[in-house]
Design an enzyme around this catalytic site. Structure first.
Site, PDB file in Angstrom:
ATOM      1  CD  GLU A  63     -10.568  -3.318  -0.866  1.00  0.00           C
ATOM      2  OE1 GLU A  63     -10.515  -2.945   0.320  1.00  0.00           O
ATOM      3  OE2 GLU A  63      -9.557  -3.467  -1.564  1.00  0.00           O
TER       4      GLU A  63
HETATM    5  C1  BLG Z   1      -3.846  -0.099  -1.663  1.00  0.00           C
HETATM    6  C2  BLG Z   1      -3.859   0.630  -2.997  1.00  0.00           C
HETATM    7  C3  BLG Z   1      -2.564   0.404  -3.738  1.00  0.00           C
HETATM    8  C4  BLG Z   1      -1.384   0.737  -2.864  1.00  0.00           C
HETATM    9  C5  BLG Z   1      -1.489  -0.057  -1.560  1.00  0.00           C
HETATM   10  O1  BLG Z   1      -2.711   0.295  -0.920  1.00  0.00           O
HETATM   11  O2  BLG Z   1      -4.981   0.257  -0.952  1.00  0.00           O
HETATM   12  N1  BLG Z   1      -4.953   0.096  -3.778  1.00  0.00           N
HETATM   13  C6  BLG Z   1      -6.003   0.800  -4.145  1.00  0.00           C
HETATM   14  O3  BLG Z   1      -6.130   1.980  -3.913  1.00  0.00           O
HETATM   15  C7  BLG Z   1      -7.074   0.086  -4.897  1.00  0.00           C
HETATM   16  O4  BLG Z   1      -2.551   1.248  -4.869  1.00  0.00           O
HETATM   17  O5  BLG Z   1      -0.205   0.358  -3.550  1.00  0.00           O
HETATM   18  S1  BLG Z   1       0.912   1.426  -3.969  1.00  0.00           S
HETATM   19  O6  BLG Z   1       0.270   2.461  -4.742  1.00  0.00           O
HETATM   20  O7  BLG Z   1       1.878   0.671  -4.757  1.00  0.00           O
HETATM   21  O8  BLG Z   1       1.488   1.920  -2.717  1.00  0.00           O
HETATM   22  C8  BLG Z   1      -0.334   0.203  -0.609  1.00  0.00           C
HETATM   23  O9  BLG Z   1      -0.277   1.525  -0.222  1.00  0.00           O
HETATM   24  C9  BLG Z   1      -6.919  -0.814  -0.197  1.00  0.00           C
HETATM   25  C10 BLG Z   1      -5.436  -0.740  -0.098  1.00  0.00           C
HETATM   26  C11 BLG Z   1      -5.152  -0.529   1.343  1.00  0.00           C
HETATM   27  C12 BLG Z   1      -6.251  -1.222   2.046  1.00  0.00           C
HETATM   28  N2  BLG Z   1      -7.378  -1.307   1.113  1.00  0.00           N
HETATM   29  C13 BLG Z   1      -7.382  -1.723  -1.287  1.00  0.00           C
HETATM   30  O10 BLG Z   1      -7.137  -3.056  -0.952  1.00  0.00           O
HETATM   31  C14 BLG Z   1      -6.686  -0.565   3.314  1.00  0.00           C
HETATM   32  O11 BLG Z   1      -7.596   0.205   3.307  1.00  0.00           O
HETATM   33  N3  BLG Z   1      -5.959  -0.871   4.396  1.00  0.00           N
HETATM   34  C15 BLG Z   1      -6.164  -0.253   5.684  1.00  0.00           C
HETATM   35  C16 BLG Z   1      -7.222  -0.948   6.480  1.00  0.00           C
HETATM   36  S2  BLG Z   1      -7.444  -0.188   8.033  1.00  0.00           S
HETATM   37  O12 BLG Z   1      -7.262   1.223   7.914  1.00  0.00           O
HETATM   38  O13 BLG Z   1      -6.502  -0.754   8.943  1.00  0.00           O
HETATM   39  O14 BLG Z   1      -8.808  -0.463   8.383  1.00  0.00           O
END
Ligand code: BLG
Length: 486
Positions: free
Chosen positions: A314
């Site tokens: 993360e």
């Molecule tokens: C996750 C959330 C989920 C959520 C999904 O996104 O975040 N998890 C956490 O907060 C721990 O709860 O699921 S939902 O509630 O059912 O919608 C989908 O929205 C976090 C993710 C997203 C990801 N990292 C943990 O893995 C992230 O930051 N992605 C973007 C990267 S960037 O902006 O392109 O750099």
């Protein structure tokens, strides 16, 4: 007349006696190796203690070779007994003893010389021998560049044989062989500049690269070669035939692929640059947060190293990061998740870890009961990243394709479809960046494997354990929470 009858009777008796004797002879004939294994109820296997073959972690015995050979023993319905050899010569010696182990499973490749000592099974893994040098020194690019360098390889290894061959072409080539070291020691010696070069197989390097930031591949020495199991020389094919049938079967039914995926499939994920970086962060960043990972792991009854692996994926263990999409902190919680988990400040590493651990366990518990470990953990990781709804969509797509919705190997093929209109338009939760959880899970598995290896309990007197002692940030004396095996 009487004398003739008596003679005939005597002859008949003699024939019967001889027949019985011969039959008896047949009965006491030495049992085949396979029969012996089944009678004893034990399969004795010799291997090497290294991350790519066999080692102990806190959940017990593990390693690619161990897992494959364990399945073979299970198929035979016998217990598996692992014995470790100090070096490769010792391994072949042990295999040759009449009272020794019956099978060697140790990442071996066959060679003309080895074929005089043992017989080899069908192949199960392809590896490439690689010349390893230290970053910053001049990079050798072909075999001729090996001349004049301090080269050390494992005694009795296929690499030693390759160098012996090369020496015929380049008489000035010199090298040493040692039976006091393992692959990790060779890599450390290159890393620390004690030797100029070594030769190791591609899979061994990939598994160990993270500990040695200065180690680089100079070039591949020759073509890819097949790893095989070995049995003692001789003409008893009983065990070898059984092994080959087993290896063919696991090749066909996907078991072998799953094991490769587990141990080596994700080694490319880090790439070399990622591996050096990880080695640095392991030393510089993890120590600050280790106590929080351990504490949360205890509360949630999960392996702290898995939480640490999520944290690395993360934020690379940085407390104050924010993604483009506004997701924040060491465990990258969305605002919604943070609120639901009672996290008031996402940039507080302790809060972030507590919230992330709690959320991970919640999404895991919500998964369908029919999903079993270790897939259950990979699904939970995917849900943590992409959300449970989208994961369910991918499972449905898998089912429609005739794939197994409970196997990560199958569902991960479907996840990227969630970003293609022709597929997501037919799903319940619609568009998602489905490629992201696939990388997310692969990376975490890799980090988790590394952390598992680095934090394994001391192996008394082992070169491998010795070589890991220099990795700071990990207190091997502290007990770790017991968790279900992954
Ligand atoms: C996750 C959330 C989920 C959520 C999904 O996104 O975040 N998890 C956490 O907060 C721990 O709860 O699921 S939902 O509630 O059912 O919608 C989908 O929205 C976090 C993710 C997203 C990801 N990292 C943990 O893995 C992230 O930051 N992605 C973007 C990267 S960037 O902006 O392109 O750099």
């Amino acid at each position: 007349m009487f004398a003739q009858t008596a003679l005939r009777q005597r002859c008949a008796k003699w024939l019967i006696a001889t027949g019985l004797f011969l039959m008896l002879g047949a009965c006491v004939e030495k049992p085949s190796t396979l029969e012996r294994v089944k009678e004893d109820g034990v399969l004795r296997v010799v291997t090497r203690n290294s991350p790519a073959t066999y080692f102990q972690d806190r959940n017990g015995e593990t390693g690619f070779e161990y897992e494959l050979v364990k399945r073979f023993a299970d198929d035979l319905g016998v217990e598996l007994k692992i014995e470790t050899a100090d070096n490769i010569d010792d391994l072949f010696n042990q295999l040759g003893q009449p009272s020794g182990p019956v099978l060697a499973a140790a990442g071996l490749v066959s060679s003309e010389q080895r074929k005089t000592q043992a017989r080899f099974s069908h192949p199960y893994l392809e590896v490439t021998p690689q010349v390893i040098y230290r970053n910053g020194k001049s990079r050798p690019t072909d075999a001729g560049d090996l001349v004049g360098k301090r080269i050390l390889v494992l005694k009795g290894s296929s690499h030693a044989e390759q160098l012996a061959e090369l020496k015929k072409q380049y008489p000035a080539l010199t090298y040493e062989e040692s039976d006091q070291v393992e692959v990790v020691d060779l890599l450390r010696m290159v890393d620390e500049g004690q030797i100029d070069l070594t030769l190791v197989d591609s899979n061994e390097l990939a598994m160990n690269q993270v500990y040695f930031p200065n180690v680089r591949v100079a070039f591949d020495l020759g073509d890819a070669r097949d790893q095989r199991w070995a049995v003692a020389a001789g003409d008893d094919n009983s065990l070898l035939n059984e092994i080959n049938e087993f290896l063919d079967k696991v090749q066909k039914n996907g078991t072998l692929q799953r094991l490769k995926d587990r141990y080596y499939g994700h080694v490319d994920v880090l790439g070399y640059v990622g591996a050096y970086t990880f080695a640095q962060h392991l030393q510089q960043r993890l120590p600050k947060y280790e106590k929080h990972f351990r504490a949360s792991a205890k509360v949630e009854q999960v392996d702290w190293r898995l939480l640490a692996a999520i944290g690395y994926q993360e934020s690379m263990w940085q407390a104050e990061v924010t993604s483009k999409t506004g997701v924040r902190g060491l465990m990258m919680l969305t605002q919604r998740t943070a609120q639901a988990m009672g996290v008031s400040n996402r940039l507080d590493p302790k809060q972030s870890i507590i919230g992330g651990a709690k959320y991970f366990m919640i999404v895991k518990a919500e998964l369908d009961d029919s999903i079993e470990e270790p897939d259950r953990t990979w699904f939970a990781l995917a849900a943590y990243n992409v959300g449970s709804g989208h994961l369910e969509d991918a499972r449905k797509l898998a089912k429609n394709e005739g794939l197994n919705p409970n196997k990560w190997l199958d569902v991960k093929k479907m996840l990227p479809r969630l970003s293609q209109k022709q597929w997501y338009s037919k799903t319940r939760y619609g568009y998602a960046r489905g490629g992201e959880p696939v990388h997310f899970v692969a990376n975490i598995r890799r980090y988790y494997d590394i952390l598992t290896w680095v934090t394994q309990p001391q192996l008394e007197g082992s070169q491998v354990a010795e070589s890991n002692l220099h990795v700071p940030g990990v207190d091997k004396t502290k007990p770790t929470e017991q968790t279900p095996p992954l």
